[in-house]
Design a protein around this motif. Structure first.
Motif, PDB file in Angstrom:
ATOM      1  N   UNK A  95       0.855  -1.189   0.000  1.00 22.77           N
ATOM      2  CA  UNK A  95       0.000   0.000   0.000  1.00 22.77           C
ATOM      3  C   UNK A  95       0.887   1.233   0.000  1.00 22.77           C
ATOM      4  N   UNK A  96       0.531   2.217  -0.810  1.00 22.66           N
ATOM      5  CA  UNK A  96       1.244   3.493  -0.788  1.00 22.66           C
ATOM      6  C   UNK A  96       0.241   4.634  -0.633  1.00 22.66           C
ATOM      7  N   UNK A  97       0.762   5.801  -0.264  1.00 24.04           N
ATOM      8  CA  UNK A  97      -0.071   6.993  -0.132  1.00 24.04           C
ATOM      9  C   UNK A  97      -0.015   7.879  -1.359  1.00 24.04           C
ATOM     10  N   UNK A  98       0.277   7.317  -2.504  1.00 21.97           N
ATOM     11  CA  UNK A  98       0.443   8.114  -3.720  1.00 21.97           C
ATOM     12  C   UNK A  98      -0.886   8.689  -4.213  1.00 21.97           C
ATOM     13  N   UNK A  99      -0.822   9.925  -4.682  1.00 24.75           N
ATOM     14  CA  UNK A  99      -1.951  10.615  -5.311  1.00 24.75           C
ATOM     15  C   UNK A  99      -1.468  11.128  -6.661  1.00 24.75           C
ATOM     16  N   UNK A 100      -2.163  10.776  -7.703  1.00 27.91           N
ATOM     17  CA  UNK A 100      -1.679  10.999  -9.063  1.00 27.91           C
ATOM     18  C   UNK A 100      -1.306  12.466  -9.300  1.00 27.91           C
ATOM     19  N   UNK A 101      -0.024  12.682  -9.698  1.00 27.44           N
ATOM     20  CA  UNK A 101       0.439  14.011 -10.065  1.00 27.44           C
ATOM     21  C   UNK A 101       0.765  14.928  -8.916  1.00 27.44           C
ATOM     22  N   UNK A 102       0.675  14.443  -7.666  1.00 22.48           N
ATOM     23  CA  UNK A 102       0.883  15.337  -6.521  1.00 22.48           C
ATOM     24  C   UNK A 102       2.334  15.804  -6.420  1.00 22.48           C
ATOM     25  N   UNK A 103       3.278  14.873  -6.621  1.00 21.77           N
ATOM     26  CA  UNK A 103       4.699  15.228  -6.631  1.00 21.77           C
ATOM     27  C   UNK A 103       5.354  14.493  -7.790  1.00 21.77           C
ATOM     28  N   UNK A 104       6.651  14.760  -7.998  1.00 22.65           N
ATOM     29  CA  UNK A 104       7.348  14.227  -9.172  1.00 22.65           C
ATOM     30  C   UNK A 104       7.346  12.705  -9.221  1.00 22.65           C
ATOM     31  N   UNK A 105       7.425  12.051  -8.047  1.00 22.80           N
ATOM     32  CA  UNK A 105       7.471  10.580  -8.025  1.00 22.80           C
ATOM     33  C   UNK A 105       6.092   9.955  -8.223  1.00 22.80           C
ATOM     34  N   UNK A 106       5.066  10.791  -8.323  1.00 27.17           N
ATOM     35  CA  UNK A 106       3.704  10.272  -8.429  1.00 27.17           C
ATOM     36  C   UNK A 106       3.042  10.608  -9.764  1.00 27.17           C
ATOM     37  N   UNK A 107       3.849  10.998 -10.752  1.00 29.18           N
ATOM     38  CA  UNK A 107       3.306  11.106 -12.102  1.00 29.18           C
ATOM     39  C   UNK A 107       3.112   9.692 -12.643  1.00 29.18           C
ATOM     40  N   UNK A 108       2.311   9.567 -13.673  1.00 30.29           N
ATOM     41  CA  UNK A 108       2.068   8.246 -14.245  1.00 30.29           C
ATOM     42  C   UNK A 108       3.364   7.653 -14.800  1.00 30.29           C
ATOM     43  N   UNK A 109       4.193   8.509 -15.383  1.00 26.56           N
ATOM     44  CA  UNK A 109       5.459   8.033 -15.926  1.00 26.56           C
ATOM     45  C   UNK A 109       6.377   7.528 -14.809  1.00 26.56           C
ATOM     46  N   UNK A 110       6.390   8.244 -13.670  1.00 25.30           N
ATOM     47  CA  UNK A 110       7.219   7.811 -12.546  1.00 25.30           C
ATOM     48  C   UNK A 110       6.737   6.468 -11.989  1.00 25.30           C
ATOM     49  N   UNK A 111       5.439   6.349 -11.808  1.00 25.91           N
ATOM     50  CA  UNK A 111       4.905   5.100 -11.275  1.00 25.91           C
ATOM     51  C   UNK A 111       5.192   3.933 -12.211  1.00 25.91           C
ATOM     52  N   UNK A 112       5.142   4.188 -13.516  1.00 27.26           N
ATOM     53  CA  UNK A 112       5.444   3.145 -14.500  1.00 27.26           C
ATOM     54  C   UNK A 112       6.894   2.698 -14.368  1.00 27.26           C
ATOM     55  N   UNK A 113       7.803   3.651 -14.180  1.00 24.85           N
ATOM     56  CA  UNK A 113       9.226   3.316 -14.045  1.00 24.85           C
ATOM     57  C   UNK A 113       9.522   2.634 -12.712  1.00 24.85           C
ATOM     58  N   UNK A 114       8.857   3.047 -11.655  1.00 22.96           N
ATOM     59  CA  UNK A 114       9.117   2.511 -10.315  1.00 22.96           C
ATOM     60  C   UNK A 114       8.525   1.111 -10.151  1.00 22.96           C
ATOM     61  N   UNK A 115       7.314   0.898 -10.679  1.00 21.98           N
ATOM     62  CA  UNK A 115       6.616  -0.377 -10.504  1.00 21.98           C
ATOM     63  C   UNK A 115       7.344  -1.563 -11.111  1.00 21.98           C
TER      64      UNK A 115
END
Length: 401
Positions: A285-305
């Motif tokens: 579980x994470x507290x991510x909210x789409x686009x809230x910070x740099x690590x929570x953009x869709x592109x970032x989540x795609x790279x991190x996942x």
């Protein structure tokens, strides 16, 4: 006349089939945890109800705690009485006089679960309403917005009388839907994500990344206090504190600056996944909210996942920050999260983090150095703390199921 029990309504749990008993048992245990210092209470369950037998304890003192227990749709302090009409009338009048204040209006609401009872609901409403009108001077009936709604449930075994219905937390009993690991920072978002996960019946364990001397003991204490708040929902909370200093320093030495944030999140996810496997959990579980910070953009989540196939649950993904703050205030974690002690996610943020990182690039940058031994070392050196109420679950409760 004092209330002698509290009636618990299940809500969503009522839709469960053959496995309902497991949900009911979990709810009962969580209630016992929440009321651990009320030593005289007993808990009994039926197919669609649960009852807390007070045995002299003050039910009003339990209200705030019961509001926090997931799986309770609503509850009411009640009085149990026999099904003889004269006994019901006498009990109804005593209860009414206990809550009545001069000038109050009232109505009677009867629910007849026992269809064999000799009066229907209209007859019961008229009979009890007439009895109160005869015995309470200057009282008025108001069927739309009464000050007092005296409710009677006629069930097979007895009649139950009450004057209020208190909303519970809803959801499913914490721990009834499997286990997941919560990436718990000291910020506002992740405690709310943990709360919402508990509400859906997950058993939640926290994973916090600690980087001394860059993060202080006060920052660690902030997370412990947040974990204590979450523990109030199901009686305990297991927190894993990961030593992360060495890995963060290596990332900043080996990875280009604008990709350090992406690499850091990937390392955190790898470690959390290893702890998940060790604890036999099924999701992260994470507290991510789409686009809230740099690590929570869709592109970032795609790279991190990319580092895991484990399901990642993001309860806040479509929520705005004001919505998250409002919920944090409601669950009493906002002020703790707002303490000015930074965690490792904030102190190492680069000046210009990549908001649209390329998965191929971060994989290539990481390939220049073997992080695996350091990840394994962090997992092995993780400190685990179990936060729970002082009083343990009694054997007396287990005998009721």
């Amino acid at each position: 006349m004092n209330y002698d029990r509290i009636l618990i309504r299940y809500g969503e749990m009522s839709t469960k089939g053959r496995n309902r008993h497991a949900f009911v048992e979990k709810l009962g245990r969580n209630i016992r945890y929440a009321l651990h210092d009320f030593s005289n209470i007993r808990i009994k369950s039926t197919r669609d109800r649960m009852y807390i037998l007070l045995n002299g304890e003050n039910g009003r003192d339990m209200v705030d705690r019961l509001k926090r227990v997931f799986g309770i749709q609503s509850f009411s302090p009640v009085i149990k009485t026999g099904k003889e009409i004269e006994e019901i009338k006498a009990t109804a009048l005593k209860l009414f006089k206990q809550v009545y204040q001069e000038g109050n209006s009232f109505k009677i609401t009867t629910k007849r679960a026992d269809k064999t009872f000799f009066m229907d609901t209209d007859e019961m409403n008229h009979t009890l309403g007439g009895h109160i009108l005869q015995n309470v001077p200057n009282i008025k009936v108001n069927v739309k917005k009464p000050d007092i709604n005296l409710q009677i449930e006629i069930r097979t075994e007895a009649a139950y009388l009450f004057c209020e219905t208190i909303q519970g937390a809803g959801g499913l009993p914490a721990g009834s839907s499997g286990k997941a690991m919560l990436m718990l920072s000291g910020g506002i978002d992740s405690p709310v994500a943990g709360y919402l996960s508990l509400k859906r019946g997950l058993e939640v364990e926290g994973v916090h990344f600690f980087s001394p001397p860059f993060t202080s003991e006060r920052a660690k204490q902030k997370v412990l206090d947040i974990a204590a708040k979450l523990s109030e929902r199901n009686g305990h909370f297991r927190l894993h504190i990961v030593p992360f200093t060495e890995i963060q320093q290596l990332i900043h030495k080996q990875i280009p600056e604008n990709y350090t944030m992406t690499a850091t999140r990937r390392m955190m996810l790898r470690i959390t996944d290893a702890l998940r496997e060790k604890q036999e959990a099924l999701a992260i579980i994470t507290g991510e909210s789409l686009g809230q910070v740099a690590s929570q953009t869709l592109e970032s989540m795609y790279a991190i996942n990319e580092v895991t196939n484990t399901p990642i649950l993001r309860p806040l993904i479509m929520m705005d920050k004001p919505e998250i703050i409002k919920m944090a205030e409601e669950i009493d974690t906002f002020e703790i999260s707002n303490r000015p002690f930074e965690d490792c996610c904030t102190i190492f943020v680069p000046p210009s983090p990549k908001t649209k990182p390329k998965r191929e690039k971060v994989i290539r940058y990481e390939s220049f150095f073997d992080f695996a031994p350091y990840i394994q070392k962090a997992v092995e050196q993780t400190e685990t703390i179990l936060i729970k109420p002082e009083t343990q679950l009694s054997n007396e409760f287990e005998e009721l199921f």
